[in-house]
Design a protein around this motif. Sequence first.
Motif, PDB file in Angstrom:
ATOM      1  N   LYS A 146      14.421 -24.708  30.220  1.00  0.00           N
ATOM      2  CA  LYS A 146      15.124 -25.000  29.892  1.00  0.00           C
ATOM      3  C   LYS A 146      16.289 -24.368  29.403  1.00  0.00           C
ATOM      4  O   LYS A 146      17.822 -24.425  28.867  1.00  0.00           O
ATOM      5  CB  LYS A 146      14.094 -25.508  28.496  1.00  0.00           C
ATOM      6  N   PHE A 147      15.687 -22.462  29.146  1.00  0.00           N
ATOM      7  CA  PHE A 147      16.927 -21.926  28.021  1.00  0.00           C
ATOM      8  C   PHE A 147      17.909 -21.393  28.760  1.00  0.00           C
ATOM      9  O   PHE A 147      18.978 -21.461  28.611  1.00  0.00           O
ATOM     10  CB  PHE A 147      15.843 -20.737  28.100  1.00  0.00           C
ATOM     11  N   TRP A 148      17.236 -21.669  30.755  1.00  0.00           N
ATOM     12  CA  TRP A 148      18.782 -20.550  31.328  1.00  0.00           C
ATOM     13  C   TRP A 148      19.111 -21.879  31.484  1.00  0.00           C
ATOM     14  O   TRP A 148      20.457 -21.702  31.884  1.00  0.00           O
ATOM     15  CB  TRP A 148      18.253 -20.179  32.290  1.00  0.00           C
ATOM     16  N   GLY A 149      18.389 -23.379  31.554  1.00  0.00           N
ATOM     17  CA  GLY A 149      19.456 -24.253  32.444  1.00  0.00           C
ATOM     18  C   GLY A 149      20.107 -25.090  31.400  1.00  0.00           C
ATOM     19  O   GLY A 149      21.312 -25.570  32.167  1.00  0.00           O
ATOM     20  N   ILE A 187       9.312 -14.537  27.548  1.00  0.00           N
ATOM     21  CA  ILE A 187      10.522 -14.734  28.229  1.00  0.00           C
ATOM     22  C   ILE A 187      11.356 -13.563  28.474  1.00  0.00           C
ATOM     23  O   ILE A 187      11.611 -13.671  29.978  1.00  0.00           O
ATOM     24  CB  ILE A 187      11.139 -15.931  27.675  1.00  0.00           C
ATOM     25  N   ALA A 188      11.792 -12.842  27.757  1.00  0.00           N
ATOM     26  CA  ALA A 188      12.240 -11.718  28.888  1.00  0.00           C
ATOM     27  C   ALA A 188      11.683 -10.838  29.173  1.00  0.00           C
ATOM     28  O   ALA A 188      12.249 -11.000  30.342  1.00  0.00           O
ATOM     29  CB  ALA A 188      12.673 -10.526  27.425  1.00  0.00           C
ATOM     30  N   LYS A 189      10.341 -10.555  29.701  1.00  0.00           N
ATOM     31  CA  LYS A 189       9.751 -10.015  30.589  1.00  0.00           C
ATOM     32  C   LYS A 189       9.448 -10.319  31.777  1.00  0.00           C
ATOM     33  O   LYS A 189       9.098 -10.650  32.859  1.00  0.00           O
ATOM     34  CB  LYS A 189       8.235  -9.087  30.367  1.00  0.00           C
ATOM     35  N   ARG A 190       9.600 -12.177  31.387  1.00  0.00           N
ATOM     36  CA  ARG A 190       8.956 -12.712  32.961  1.00  0.00           C
ATOM     37  C   ARG A 190      10.337 -12.952  33.260  1.00  0.00           C
ATOM     38  O   ARG A 190       9.921 -13.289  35.097  1.00  0.00           O
ATOM     39  CB  ARG A 190       8.740 -13.777  32.179  1.00  0.00           C
ATOM     40  N   SER A 191      11.397 -12.857  32.745  1.00  0.00           N
ATOM     41  CA  SER A 191      12.420 -12.971  33.273  1.00  0.00           C
ATOM     42  C   SER A 191      13.724 -11.926  34.361  1.00  0.00           C
ATOM     43  O   SER A 191      13.666 -12.274  35.293  1.00  0.00           O
ATOM     44  CB  SER A 191      13.836 -13.404  32.123  1.00  0.00           C
ATOM     45  N   VAL A 192      13.283 -10.629  33.735  1.00  0.00           N
ATOM     46  CA  VAL A 192      13.109  -9.996  34.428  1.00  0.00           C
ATOM     47  C   VAL A 192      12.119  -9.714  35.754  1.00  0.00           C
ATOM     48  O   VAL A 192      12.883  -9.101  36.560  1.00  0.00           O
ATOM     49  CB  VAL A 192      12.863  -8.103  33.256  1.00  0.00           C
ATOM     50  N   ALA A 193      11.470  -9.750  35.848  1.00  0.00           N
ATOM     51  CA  ALA A 193       9.914 -10.064  36.823  1.00  0.00           C
ATOM     52  C   ALA A 193      11.312 -10.511  37.877  1.00  0.00           C
ATOM     53  O   ALA A 193      11.291 -10.223  39.009  1.00  0.00           O
ATOM     54  CB  ALA A 193       8.998 -10.434  36.339  1.00  0.00           C
ATOM     55  N   ILE A 213      21.053 -17.993  19.756  1.00  0.00           N
ATOM     56  CA  ILE A 213      20.280 -19.110  19.465  1.00  0.00           C
ATOM     57  C   ILE A 213      18.968 -18.742  20.495  1.00  0.00           C
ATOM     58  O   ILE A 213      18.016 -18.489  19.704  1.00  0.00           O
ATOM     59  CB  ILE A 213      20.724 -20.228  19.406  1.00  0.00           C
ATOM     60  N   GLY A 214      18.937 -18.300  21.587  1.00  0.00           N
ATOM     61  CA  GLY A 214      17.153 -17.954  22.295  1.00  0.00           C
ATOM     62  C   GLY A 214      16.602 -19.538  22.737  1.00  0.00           C
ATOM     63  O   GLY A 214      17.376 -20.169  22.382  1.00  0.00           O
ATOM     64  N   PRO A 215      15.581 -18.732  22.988  1.00  0.00           N
ATOM     65  CA  PRO A 215      14.491 -19.942  24.101  1.00  0.00           C
ATOM     66  C   PRO A 215      14.283 -20.542  22.825  1.00  0.00           C
ATOM     67  O   PRO A 215      13.491 -19.966  21.397  1.00  0.00           O
ATOM     68  CB  PRO A 215      13.672 -19.097  24.371  1.00  0.00           C
ATOM     69  N   GLU A 216      13.280 -22.229  22.639  1.00  0.00           N
ATOM     70  CA  GLU A 216      12.721 -22.738  21.851  1.00  0.00           C
ATOM     71  C   GLU A 216      11.886 -21.714  22.117  1.00  0.00           C
ATOM     72  O   GLU A 216      10.976 -21.286  23.007  1.00  0.00           O
ATOM     73  CB  GLU A 216      13.093 -23.704  22.333  1.00  0.00           C
ATOM     74  N   ASP A 217      11.266 -22.266  20.299  1.00  0.00           N
ATOM     75  CA  ASP A 217       9.156 -22.158  20.609  1.00  0.00           C
ATOM     76  C   ASP A 217       9.330 -20.156  20.327  1.00  0.00           C
ATOM     77  O   ASP A 217       8.935 -20.405  21.342  1.00  0.00           O
ATOM     78  CB  ASP A 217       8.634 -22.743  22.000  1.00  0.00           C
ATOM     79  N   ASP A 218       9.879 -20.065  19.489  1.00  0.00           N
ATOM     80  CA  ASP A 218      10.516 -17.771  20.478  1.00  0.00           C
ATOM     81  C   ASP A 218       8.785 -17.373  19.934  1.00  0.00           C
ATOM     82  O   ASP A 218       7.831 -18.407  18.650  1.00  0.00           O
ATOM     83  CB  ASP A 218      10.910 -17.949  18.598  1.00  0.00           C
ATOM     84  N   MET A 268      21.906 -10.420  37.948  1.00  0.00           N
ATOM     85  CA  MET A 268      21.854  -9.419  37.206  1.00  0.00           C
ATOM     86  C   MET A 268      22.822  -9.548  35.328  1.00  0.00           C
ATOM     87  O   MET A 268      22.516  -9.446  34.482  1.00  0.00           O
ATOM     88  CB  MET A 268      23.365  -8.513  37.180  1.00  0.00           C
ATOM     89  N   PHE A 269      23.130 -11.297  35.640  1.00  0.00           N
ATOM     90  CA  PHE A 269      23.019 -12.290  34.309  1.00  0.00           C
ATOM     91  C   PHE A 269      21.809 -12.314  33.618  1.00  0.00           C
ATOM     92  O   PHE A 269      21.820 -11.914  32.387  1.00  0.00           O
ATOM     93  CB  PHE A 269      23.885 -13.131  34.924  1.00  0.00           C
ATOM     94  N   MET A 270      21.014 -12.244  34.278  1.00  0.00           N
ATOM     95  CA  MET A 270      19.531 -13.104  33.727  1.00  0.00           C
ATOM     96  C   MET A 270      18.637 -11.031  33.354  1.00  0.00           C
ATOM     97  O   MET A 270      18.620 -10.971  32.301  1.00  0.00           O
ATOM     98  CB  MET A 270      18.150 -13.649  35.034  1.00  0.00           C
ATOM     99  N   LEU A 271      19.651 -10.280  34.213  1.00  0.00           N
ATOM    100  CA  LEU A 271      19.209  -9.224  33.523  1.00  0.00           C
ATOM    101  C   LEU A 271      19.919  -8.443  32.064  1.00  0.00           C
ATOM    102  O   LEU A 271      18.969  -8.095  31.596  1.00  0.00           O
ATOM    103  CB  LEU A 271      18.718  -8.312  34.731  1.00  0.00           C
ATOM    104  N   GLY A 272      21.085  -8.909  32.303  1.00  0.00           N
ATOM    105  CA  GLY A 272      21.158  -8.438  31.409  1.00  0.00           C
ATOM    106  C   GLY A 272      21.136  -9.191  29.716  1.00  0.00           C
ATOM    107  O   GLY A 272      20.450  -8.274  28.768  1.00  0.00           O
ATOM    108  N   VAL A 273      21.053 -10.274  30.330  1.00  0.00           N
ATOM    109  CA  VAL A 273      20.653 -10.985  29.077  1.00  0.00           C
ATOM    110  C   VAL A 273      18.905 -10.536  28.505  1.00  0.00           C
ATOM    111  O   VAL A 273      18.933 -10.262  26.712  1.00  0.00           O
ATOM    112  CB  VAL A 273      20.400 -12.329  29.172  1.00  0.00           C
TER     113      VAL A 273
END
Length: 534
Positions: free
Chosen positions: A54-57, A216-222, A506-511, A198-203
């Motif tokens: 949802k966030f990256w979408g 979420i950041a760690k999984r996105s990096v993976a 704002i970031g993803p929901e459900d921080d 690279m966009f996902m890694l940077g964010v």
Amino acid sequence: MELDVVDLSRLQFAMTALYHFLFVPLTIGLAVLLATMETVYVITGREIWKRMVKFWGTLFGINFVLGVATGLTMEFQFGMNWAYFSQYVGDVFGAPLAIEGLMAFFLEATFVGLFFFGWDKLSRRQHLAATWAVAIGTNLSALWILIANGWMQHPVGSVFNPDTMRMEVSSFYDVLFNPVAQAKFVHTVSAGYVTAAMFMLGVSSWYLLKGRHLQIAKRSVAVASAFGFASALSVVVLGDESGYEANLNQKMKLAAIEAMWETEPAPASFNIVAWPDMESRSNVFAIEVPYVMGLIATRSLNEVIPGIKELVEQSRDRIRQGAIAWDALQKIRNNEEGAGEDVRETLRQNVNSLGYAYLLLPYTDNPMEATTEQVDAAAWSTVPEVLPIFYSFRIMVACGMFFILFTAVFFYYSSAGKLDFVRQRRRWFLHIAVLAIPLPWIASEMGWIVAEYGRQPWIIESMLPTSLGVSSLSVGEILLTLIGFVALYSVLLVIEVALLVKYIKIGPEDDEPADDRPTSTSRSGSRTNAAAAE
């Protein structure tokens, strides 16, 4: 410098195309990443992957809308600014664009609505199918557009009809499986994947630096590091294939990329750095690596790569041959007495060089009467400006090497479970990731400069000069629309960046908690117990 219709038309299309391609690669790459992450969600049932989608979408949606808005203008320009080009090759060039609209654009435009608004109306598997349909449609859209562009680079599967003065399809199979188009497609799409990674890694690195949304950041990096590393490797491999195809079909472009003025014994050397001088038709200086260019471009040790001066000599011969075709064509068009089958046969034998005769038209009204000086000037007009092509290519390659190294290091840290170590002890690496976000766009724009500027003076390679493809417009009309497009697109670009920054902040929901402690999540995706307690 005096402005003319041709230069302004080229500038307008270049500006709109470069603006449009700021949005395209991120859309292509994020669509596949979204489908991948949602597949993990459906398989595992873990709500954190749904929140990631949802966030990256959301960021994908912002980019998708502006990509559509800027892309529509480009297609209108074919009729507005390039009317003769559209009339001359519309039977061939228009078919892939029509298929792109009917097959690909409608597919992604239909299912993108289900992606955003179907979470509570579709089952998990149905929504996943809609997400994959968006990803497939986005990539199919790129396929058909690049088939059209590939035909401009290497016009196969078509014949010239002297009675209609149009190019007509002789083999749609050859148009579809044009090796230049296929190489461009996989290279361009892979570059889009790298852009999204690279966009996902940077964010994600920014979140790691701020201590926010850590799970979420760690999984996105993976996901992004693995996807980006594989894509960066494929970009280099497929870029090599594009160079090989250029040596087969666009030798002048390849010689300009290398600033190779003289033909060298095989295998040719590679210029790491050089300063090409168009006036002296030589390099002021050059730092060479022996054999490398010959191995890359020909994949052999004994095949010679012709230099610019040798290719100009070949152009002189084709200009004279093209003048014969031009003369036969005039007789057919004027219905001159005696313009029978023998004249048509003369045209057929020389039609592949007809475009070279058109290069003489700025110098003489009758190519058959061209002087040696006019032929020489027309032959040298086939050489594009070497300096911008030479360095655009090297900037693109340098960025590609950086992406391979950078994503590989990220992949190592992620797979080894060392992202917390990086967050605490290697923060400079995360800062580099944030600063590197624009690099894929720079590399992509450099690639398009090489591809399109390197093709000049042809709008259709060896067939139709760019100067003959324009519409009958005034300088004032084109200048007015150019200023309007640049102003509008600049506003849209500012809006996109502002929206992306807003929703990233704002970031993803459900921080989850800032200290990254494990938390429980309800199946509905409501806020975690730990976050609620805080």
